[in-house]
Design an enzyme around this catalytic site. Structure first.
Site, PDB file in Angstrom:
ATOM      1  N   HIS A 226      13.532 -49.432 -78.534  1.00 44.35           N
ATOM      2  CA  HIS A 226      12.379 -48.498 -78.072  1.00 44.35           C
ATOM      3  C   HIS A 226      12.307 -48.212 -79.000  1.00 44.35           C
ATOM      4  O   HIS A 226      12.161 -46.306 -78.796  1.00 44.35           O
ATOM      5  CB  HIS A 226      12.919 -47.808 -76.221  1.00 44.35           C
ATOM      6  CG  HIS A 226      12.070 -47.301 -75.483  1.00 44.35           C
ATOM      7  ND1 HIS A 226      11.551 -48.734 -74.470  1.00 44.35           N
ATOM      8  CD2 HIS A 226      11.037 -46.563 -75.202  1.00 44.35           C
ATOM      9  CE1 HIS A 226      10.817 -47.830 -73.636  1.00 44.35           C
ATOM     10  NE2 HIS A 226      10.328 -47.138 -74.509  1.00 44.35           N
ATOM     11  N   GLY A 231       3.943 -46.699 -76.391  1.00 41.97           N
ATOM     12  CA  GLY A 231       3.597 -47.997 -76.647  1.00 41.97           C
ATOM     13  C   GLY A 231       4.221 -49.077 -76.832  1.00 41.97           C
ATOM     14  O   GLY A 231       4.208 -50.324 -77.351  1.00 41.97           O
ATOM     15  N   ASN A 232       5.673 -49.110 -76.143  1.00 40.83           N
ATOM     16  CA  ASN A 232       6.855 -50.149 -76.642  1.00 40.83           C
ATOM     17  C   ASN A 232       7.014 -51.936 -76.000  1.00 40.83           C
ATOM     18  O   ASN A 232       6.515 -52.514 -76.348  1.00 40.83           O
ATOM     19  CB  ASN A 232       7.648 -49.398 -76.557  1.00 40.83           C
ATOM     20  CG  ASN A 232       8.844 -47.897 -77.633  1.00 40.83           C
ATOM     21  OD1 ASN A 232       9.092 -48.174 -77.962  1.00 40.83           O
ATOM     22  ND2 ASN A 232       8.456 -47.314 -76.414  1.00 40.83           N
ATOM     23  N   LEU A 235       3.519 -52.701 -77.230  1.00 41.67           N
ATOM     24  CA  LEU A 235       3.891 -53.775 -78.737  1.00 41.67           C
ATOM     25  C   LEU A 235       4.630 -54.756 -78.540  1.00 41.67           C
ATOM     26  O   LEU A 235       4.382 -55.875 -80.080  1.00 41.67           O
ATOM     27  CB  LEU A 235       4.161 -52.717 -79.489  1.00 41.67           C
ATOM     28  CG  LEU A 235       3.075 -51.438 -80.320  1.00 41.67           C
ATOM     29  CD1 LEU A 235       3.675 -50.655 -81.381  1.00 41.67           C
ATOM     30  CD2 LEU A 235       1.996 -52.521 -81.545  1.00 41.67           C
TER      31      LEU A 235
END
Length: 389
Positions: A226, A231-232, A235
């Site tokens: 993380h 936005g993890n 992405l």
């Protein structure tokens, strides 16, 4: 966080953390989960490999379906927008696919916050695809840049956007105490940075392990680390497609993984956590392989339907030549279009493009989406219907 289930994890360890929680104005002492580096090889059951092989075969057929088109990039454009809608929905941001297509023609101030955020994903993904096509390896620096694009203009935009996080984060905590978190990733110190650099090295190194297996392992590790304050998930799912492209298993980014995961949100989230708890990879690899397999079949079916639509447009325009025929051929990638865009794309005058679009409206292939005489947006309802299935 279920500390007891993670205490004996064979692929990670718990580390004590403490600090100040500004959300509730209190100090905390708790633990975070630090995953071990990914293994060079992984032992999987024969049944798991069978699922992986089937998924790889389906993905190859999907890639070949796209390659049969004179311009495969046409399919990548709507695929990216479909992925944007579903991957954002997994994080609680919702937008209609048609609104995301329309956003290409609107000023930033005319977009809703949700559409703007989904549109950010489109921009980031298309940039990432170009980087991979140019031979750039997947890197932490690349992802920092993409994360900055994802958060542009959102409430999470700020000093930490575009950089690996420098503060502790807690997953699924809401407004509750830290101990209520579903998962606590590594502290924002050398353990996070070392883990991220090890992930980067692992994802780049040649390996005899099948690509789909590596995609599953890398996705788990990225989400466990993380590395960003926001936005993890988006992405991490984008990286899955980038891995497939970088490995040569997918020549064109036409595969949408997020729609399948969106329909199985709980199973997806539970699967990630279960790997940390047990260290067992088979179920997780099989889950990701199933997602790739199912969505590859969807690609094949969608390509067939879109090509059939294009043939029907040609039949409707039988005997027609020039710009109207060219616009109709490309509607599978550009289901919304303006006169200005058509003039630019096909190198003709505004008047010629306007006449061509009027012909397509007359034939029922396009309809005017927006009111007025200026800045008109036209859409193909039949193409959008296929893309929204």
């Amino acid at each position: 966080m279920d500390i007891d289930s993670l205490r004996d994890s064979p692929i990670g360890r718990l580390a004590p953390i403490k600090g100040h929680d500004p959300r509730i104005g209190k100090e905390y002492e708790y633990v975070a989960y630090v995953p071990n580096p990914l293994p060079e090889t992984v032992e999987l059951a024969a049944d798991t490999y069978s699922v992986v092989i089937d998924a790889a075969a389906a993905m190859a057929r999907a890639d070949q379906s796209a390659a049969l088109l004179p311009n495969p990039v046409l399919l990548a454009r709507p695929a990216t927008r479909r992925e944007a809608v579903s991957t954002s929905a997994l994080e609680g941001t919702y937008a209609l696919l048609s609104d995301v297509f329309e956003a290409d023609f609107l000023a930033a101030e005319d977009l809703t916050s949700s559409v703007s955020e989904v549109r950010n994903y489109v921009t980031a993904a298309e940039s990432a695809y170009d980087m991979i096509a140019d031979g750039q390896p997947i890197s932490v620096r690349m992802l920092e840049s993409l994360q900055g694009v994802l958060l542009r203009g959102t409430p999470s935009d700020g000093p930490q956007a575009g950089s690996v996080r420098t503060t502790q984060v807690f997953i699924g905590v809401g407004n509750r105490n830290v101990s209520s978190a579903r998962f606590v990733p590594p502290p924002a110190d050398h353990r996070l940075l070392d883990g991220l650099l090890q992930w980067q090295e692992w994802i780049r190194e040649p390996s005899p392990v099948p690509t789909i297996v590596r995609v599953a392992l890398a996705h788990y590790q990225f989400e466990a680390l993380h590395p960003f304050h926001d936005g993890n998930g988006r992405l991490g799912r984008l990286v899955m497609v980038l891995q497939l492209m970088a490995a040569g298993d997918l020549r064109y980014p036409v595969l949408n993984i997020a729609p399948w995961l969106e329909q199985r949100r709980t199973e997806y989230q539970d699967g990630l956590l279960r790997v940390s708890q047990t260290g067992r990879w088979d179920d997780w690899v099989s889950f990701i392989a199933a997602a790739i397999h199912a969505e590859a079949l969807e690609v094949i079916d969608r390509v067939e339907k879109l090509l059939a639509l294009r043939e029907s447009f040609r039949e409707t325009l039988r005997g027609a030549k020039g710009v109207s025929r060219r616009i109709a051929d490309d509607l599978i990638g550009y289901p919304m279009i303006t006169v200005s865009l058509a003039a630019s794309m096909y190198g003709v005058s505004y008047q010629a493009a306007n006449t061509a679009i009027a012909k397509l409206v007359e034939k029922g292939i396009l309809r005017q989406r927006t009111a007025g005489r200026y800045g008109r947006i036209f859409q193909s309802d039949s193409v959008l219907a296929v893309l929204e299935q």
